[in-house]
Every structure is written in C-alpha cells, then in structure tokens.
Design a protein around this motif. Sequence first.
Motif, PDB file in Angstrom:
ATOM      1  N   THR A  68       0.812  -1.231   0.000  1.00  0.00           N
ATOM      2  CA  THR A  68       0.000   0.000   0.000  1.00  0.00           C
ATOM      3  C   THR A  68       0.838   1.270   0.000  1.00  0.00           C
ATOM      4  OG1 THR A  68      -0.144  -0.020   2.418  1.00  0.00           O
ATOM      5  CG2 THR A  68      -1.939  -1.086   1.183  1.00  0.00           C
ATOM      6  N   SER A  69       2.159   1.165  -0.208  1.00  0.00           N
ATOM      7  CA  SER A  69       2.987   2.377  -0.155  1.00  0.00           C
ATOM      8  C   SER A  69       4.271   2.228  -0.956  1.00  0.00           C
ATOM      9  CB  SER A  69       3.337   2.724   1.296  1.00  0.00           C
ATOM     10  OG  SER A  69       4.163   1.719   1.852  1.00  0.00           O
ATOM     11  N   VAL A  70       4.890   3.368  -1.232  1.00  0.00           N
ATOM     12  CA  VAL A  70       6.199   3.430  -1.887  1.00  0.00           C
ATOM     13  C   VAL A  70       7.040   4.410  -1.090  1.00  0.00           C
ATOM     14  CG1 VAL A  70       7.456   4.067  -3.976  1.00  0.00           C
ATOM     15  CG2 VAL A  70       5.228   2.980  -4.163  1.00  0.00           C
ATOM     16  N   ALA A  71       8.253   3.989  -0.695  1.00  0.00           N
ATOM     17  CA  ALA A  71       9.155   4.845   0.066  1.00  0.00           C
ATOM     18  C   ALA A  71      10.474   4.987  -0.685  1.00  0.00           C
ATOM     19  CB  ALA A  71       9.399   4.272   1.455  1.00  0.00           C
ATOM     20  N   LEU A  72      11.062   6.188  -0.646  1.00  0.00           N
ATOM     21  CA  LEU A  72      12.316   6.470  -1.336  1.00  0.00           C
ATOM     22  C   LEU A  72      13.399   6.818  -0.322  1.00  0.00           C
ATOM     23  CD1 LEU A  72      10.921   8.823  -4.138  1.00  0.00           C
ATOM     24  CD2 LEU A  72      11.113   6.329  -4.161  1.00  0.00           C
ATOM     25  N   ASN A  73      14.583   6.195  -0.481  1.00  0.00           N
ATOM     26  CA  ASN A  73      15.741   6.475   0.368  1.00  0.00           C
ATOM     27  C   ASN A  73      16.992   6.553  -0.495  1.00  0.00           C
ATOM     28  OD1 ASN A  73      14.658   6.342   3.195  1.00  0.00           O
ATOM     29  ND2 ASN A  73      13.994   4.352   2.448  1.00  0.00           N
ATOM     30  N   VAL A  74      17.956   7.371  -0.046  1.00  0.00           N
ATOM     31  CA  VAL A  74      19.204   7.566  -0.785  1.00  0.00           C
ATOM     32  C   VAL A  74      20.323   6.787  -0.118  1.00  0.00           C
ATOM     33  CG1 VAL A  74      20.935   9.271  -1.481  1.00  0.00           C
ATOM     34  CG2 VAL A  74      18.529   9.859  -1.538  1.00  0.00           C
ATOM     35  N   ASN A  75      21.195   6.206  -0.939  1.00  0.00           N
ATOM     36  CA  ASN A  75      22.448   5.625  -0.472  1.00  0.00           C
ATOM     37  C   ASN A  75      23.391   6.805  -0.241  1.00  0.00           C
ATOM     38  OD1 ASN A  75      24.986   4.510  -0.245  1.00  0.00           O
ATOM     39  ND2 ASN A  75      24.838   3.236  -2.071  1.00  0.00           N
ATOM     40  N   PRO A  76      23.737   7.122   1.008  1.00  0.00           N
ATOM     41  CA  PRO A  76      24.547   8.313   1.267  1.00  0.00           C
ATOM     42  C   PRO A  76      26.008   8.192   0.831  1.00  0.00           C
ATOM     43  CG  PRO A  76      24.165   7.132   3.305  1.00  0.00           C
ATOM     44  CD  PRO A  76      23.386   6.424   2.232  1.00  0.00           C
ATOM     45  N   VAL A  99       4.740   7.568  -0.578  1.00  0.00           N
ATOM     46  CA  VAL A  99       3.418   7.602  -1.203  1.00  0.00           C
ATOM     47  C   VAL A  99       2.576   6.528  -0.539  1.00  0.00           C
ATOM     48  CG1 VAL A  99       2.119   7.171  -3.322  1.00  0.00           C
ATOM     49  CG2 VAL A  99       4.278   8.433  -3.411  1.00  0.00           C
ATOM     50  N   THR A 100       1.440   6.935   0.013  1.00  0.00           N
ATOM     51  CA  THR A 100       0.491   5.990   0.583  1.00  0.00           C
ATOM     52  C   THR A 100      -0.724   5.940  -0.335  1.00  0.00           C
ATOM     53  OG1 THR A 100       1.257   6.528   2.803  1.00  0.00           O
ATOM     54  CG2 THR A 100      -0.859   5.393   2.624  1.00  0.00           C
ATOM     55  N   LEU A 101      -1.048   4.763  -0.809  1.00  0.00           N
ATOM     56  CA  LEU A 101      -2.164   4.603  -1.738  1.00  0.00           C
ATOM     57  C   LEU A 101      -3.504   4.756  -1.027  1.00  0.00           C
ATOM     58  CD1 LEU A 101      -0.768   1.597  -3.779  1.00  0.00           C
ATOM     59  CD2 LEU A 101      -0.962   3.959  -4.523  1.00  0.00           C
ATOM     60  N   VAL A 105      -6.842   0.264  -2.535  1.00  0.00           N
ATOM     61  CA  VAL A 105      -5.993   0.196  -3.730  1.00  0.00           C
ATOM     62  C   VAL A 105      -4.666  -0.428  -3.314  1.00  0.00           C
ATOM     63  CG1 VAL A 105      -4.821   1.500  -5.532  1.00  0.00           C
ATOM     64  CG2 VAL A 105      -7.070   2.226  -4.731  1.00  0.00           C
ATOM     65  N   GLY A 106      -4.274  -1.497  -3.985  1.00  0.00           N
ATOM     66  CA  GLY A 106      -3.035  -2.183  -3.666  1.00  0.00           C
ATOM     67  C   GLY A 106      -2.009  -2.048  -4.777  1.00  0.00           C
ATOM     68  N   LEU A 107      -0.782  -2.416  -4.453  1.00  0.00           N
ATOM     69  CA  LEU A 107       0.337  -2.347  -5.390  1.00  0.00           C
ATOM     70  C   LEU A 107       1.082  -3.671  -5.331  1.00  0.00           C
ATOM     71  CD1 LEU A 107       2.165  -0.640  -7.253  1.00  0.00           C
ATOM     72  CD2 LEU A 107       3.286   0.223  -5.222  1.00  0.00           C
TER      73      LEU A 107
END
Length: 147
Positions: A68-76, A99-101, A105-107
């Motif tokens: 139900t979500s998409v999360a973004l993280n950076v390799n520092p 992003v929370t759907l 609604v599923g992903l």
Amino acid sequence: MDRGYTLAELVAVLTLAGILAAVAMPRMINRDAFNTRGGAAEVRAALRYAQRVAMAKNHEVCVAIAPTSVALNVNPTPTPGAACTTPVSRPGAGNAYVVTLPGGVGLVPALGFRFDALGRPVPNTTLNLTVGGTVPIVISRETGRVQ
C-alpha cells in the motif's frame, strides 16, 4: 380551472430532489477507478522523482514498494549496493517522500530495487508493477523509463 403548480409545490419538489441527490449520488458513483488511477499517477511520479534524484546526486536511490505504499531512500555513500539510510525529501515539504495509496488500492508485487547514478534500475531488468489490479506501471531496463 388553473393549470400549473404553486410555488410551495415547486420548492418542495426541488428540496426533495436535492436531498435525494446528496444522499444517493455518492453511493451510485464508484470511486474505485478514480482512486486506482490517482494512486498509479502518484506512484509513477515518485518513481520518476527517484530516478531524477539518483542522477542529480550521483548516488543510488532505493525504492521500497509495499502493498500500500512506496518509500524512497538515498544511499549516502558513493559505494553501489550500500544501505540506503537517508530518506528522500519531498520537494517543497522537506518530509520523507512516501506515497500511501488510497484505501482499497493495492500495489503488486511488493519489492525493492534501486536507481543507479545513471538512472537505470538495479537489477537491470524490466520491472512490472500493477496498481489496483488493473493499472500497469513498467520501468524499462537500461533507461529506467517509467510508463
């Protein structure tokens, strides 16, 4: 013999029609398709932003896809494959880009991948996602193009 309706009768009919419209119409309109397409647009925007951040910062950006979500993280670090520990900031807001759907609604599939400094997905294969069971999202290999 008078023909027509009185003002009171017209007002009563319009009031009843308004009440019926306010109560019945939301139940007659199915918002699932709207929520699914809106959720897919948000996921596409997040994926495109992740790719741009990876190329701009010259660091990998990890994308964690949950049901139900998409999360973004950076390799520092500049080291490919290192842990992505720094959240990507949402433009203009400063908080973590997640992003929370909408409800219902599923992903699928739930997976994790990275965009490298050249904007390519890692692993370098075509990734196929589906939002709400009907809307496809494709991330092309080599270019990382999100469609």
